[in-house]
Design an enzyme around this catalytic site. Structure first.
Site, PDB file in Angstrom:
ATOM      1  N   TYR A 119       0.014   3.143  -4.121  1.00  0.00           N
ATOM      2  CA  TYR A 119       0.931   2.324  -4.245  1.00  0.00           C
ATOM      3  C   TYR A 119       2.297   3.465  -3.654  1.00  0.00           C
ATOM      4  O   TYR A 119       2.928   2.140  -2.483  1.00  0.00           O
ATOM      5  CB  TYR A 119       1.589   2.824  -5.809  1.00  0.00           C
ATOM      6  CG  TYR A 119       3.155   1.888  -5.644  1.00  0.00           C
ATOM      7  CD1 TYR A 119       3.369   0.092  -5.411  1.00  0.00           C
ATOM      8  CD2 TYR A 119       4.431   2.276  -5.903  1.00  0.00           C
ATOM      9  CE1 TYR A 119       3.815  -0.345  -6.404  1.00  0.00           C
ATOM     10  CE2 TYR A 119       5.451   1.225  -6.350  1.00  0.00           C
ATOM     11  CZ  TYR A 119       5.567   0.198  -6.545  1.00  0.00           C
ATOM     12  OH  TYR A 119       6.301  -0.548  -6.512  1.00  0.00           O
ATOM     13  N   VAL A 168      12.540   0.027 -12.897  1.00  0.00           N
ATOM     14  CA  VAL A 168      13.047  -1.225 -13.240  1.00  0.00           C
ATOM     15  C   VAL A 168      11.991  -1.923 -14.493  1.00  0.00           C
ATOM     16  O   VAL A 168      10.478  -1.475 -13.923  1.00  0.00           O
ATOM     17  CB  VAL A 168      13.363  -2.040 -11.993  1.00  0.00           C
ATOM     18  CG1 VAL A 168      13.032  -3.877 -12.096  1.00  0.00           C
ATOM     19  CG2 VAL A 168      13.505  -1.847 -10.908  1.00  0.00           C
ATOM     20  N   ASP A 187       2.192 -17.255  -6.750  1.00  0.00           N
ATOM     21  CA  ASP A 187       1.656 -16.164  -7.571  1.00  0.00           C
ATOM     22  C   ASP A 187       0.465 -16.656  -8.046  1.00  0.00           C
ATOM     23  O   ASP A 187      -0.400 -17.894  -7.963  1.00  0.00           O
ATOM     24  CB  ASP A 187       2.720 -15.958  -8.797  1.00  0.00           C
ATOM     25  CG  ASP A 187       2.160 -15.339  -8.919  1.00  0.00           C
ATOM     26  OD1 ASP A 187       1.580 -14.133  -9.309  1.00  0.00           O
ATOM     27  OD2 ASP A 187       3.465 -14.238  -9.253  1.00  0.00           O
TER      28      ASP A 187
END
Length: 259
Positions: free
Chosen positions: A154, A187, A37
């Site tokens: 996106y 989510v 990350d």
């Protein structure tokens, strides 16, 4: 035995949200996990909390050298990876196509799309050389199956992830390597709330959006991680080139509150 006993997994974007849930669940099911990350403090904290069979390293998914280093580190520490989860992603929400700058567009494309390409490009040779097959799990989105206003970059990136996954399945099946995409929707993660929306939406407004889903609530990251676990495991041994949807019924249609 855990469902991933004997497997070595490489996961991008594992410091929080869905990625963190995958790291924790995979480790609990017996996998040795290397995850990367750009959120170093969070990543190191997750690794320290989970235990000795989990290793964090910095990983900018747009950087070819970083991917090669991640694969090399995985091999040196635990052996060749036979599971790759391309999880890292960013979202720009609520910005029209004409108001999206090229820099904003390319940032999303480089992380969400190019990052997945590079993850496969640098991990697959190690899988092939090991000769034990493998599983690639690419995190797409419901935006990889249908558009949504205000998410041009996106949506474009997530359609691309879906397409690359199918191409990978066609090329890699002869090596026993499977590739599938997961398409979450609704989510509740930092990416879908803090990062993309900031202070533009209240918790009450967000809850009202999720209430319109057939299941009437947001998903928790672990619910998506469980689907990734299935695809990483041998339980999904005959699944490749497919889309797996976990969206609370989002794509089924519109709920009529009067019925």
């Amino acid at each position: 035995m855990g469902r991933l006993e004997g497997k070595v997994a490489l996961i991008s974007g594992g410091a929080r949200g869905q990625g963190e849930a995958e790291v924790r669940l995979f480790a609990a099911e017996g996998a040795k996990v290397v995850f990367g990350d750009v959120l170093h403090d969070l990543g190191e904290a997750v690794a320290a909390d989970v235990g000795p069979d989990v290793h964090y390293m910095p990983l900018d998914v747009t950087d070819e050298g970083a991917w090669q280093k991640a694969v090399d580190e995985t091999i040196n520490r635990y052996g060749p990876p036979n599971v790759l989860v391309n999880n890292a992603g960013v979202l720009i929400f609520g910005v029209s196509m004409v108001d999206t700058t090229l820099d904003e567009y390319m940032r999303v494309i480089n992380i969400n799309q190019v990052g997945v390409f590079l993850g496969m490009k640098y991990t697959v040779p190690a899988m092939i050389e090991a000769g034990n097959g493998g599983s690639i799990v690419n995190i797409s989105s419901t935006n990889g199956l249908a558009g949504y206003g205000g998410t041009v970059a996106y949506t474009a990136s997530k359609f691309a992830v879906r397409g690359m996954t199918k191409n990978a399945a066609l090329e890699l099946g002869k090596y026993g390597i499977r590739a599938n995409s997961i398409h979450p929707g609704g989510v509740d993660t930092p990416m879908t709330s803090q990062d993309s929306l900031g202070d533009a939406i209240t918790e009450e407004e967000k809850a009202a959006v999720y209430a319109m889903l057939p299941l009437g609530r947001a998903a928790q990251p672990v619910e998506i991680a469980r689907l990734a676990l299935y695809l990483a495991s041998d339980e999904s041994s005959y699944s490749t080139g497919a889309e797996f949807i976990a969206d609370g019924g989002m794509l089924a249609g519109a709920v009529n509150p009067e019925v």
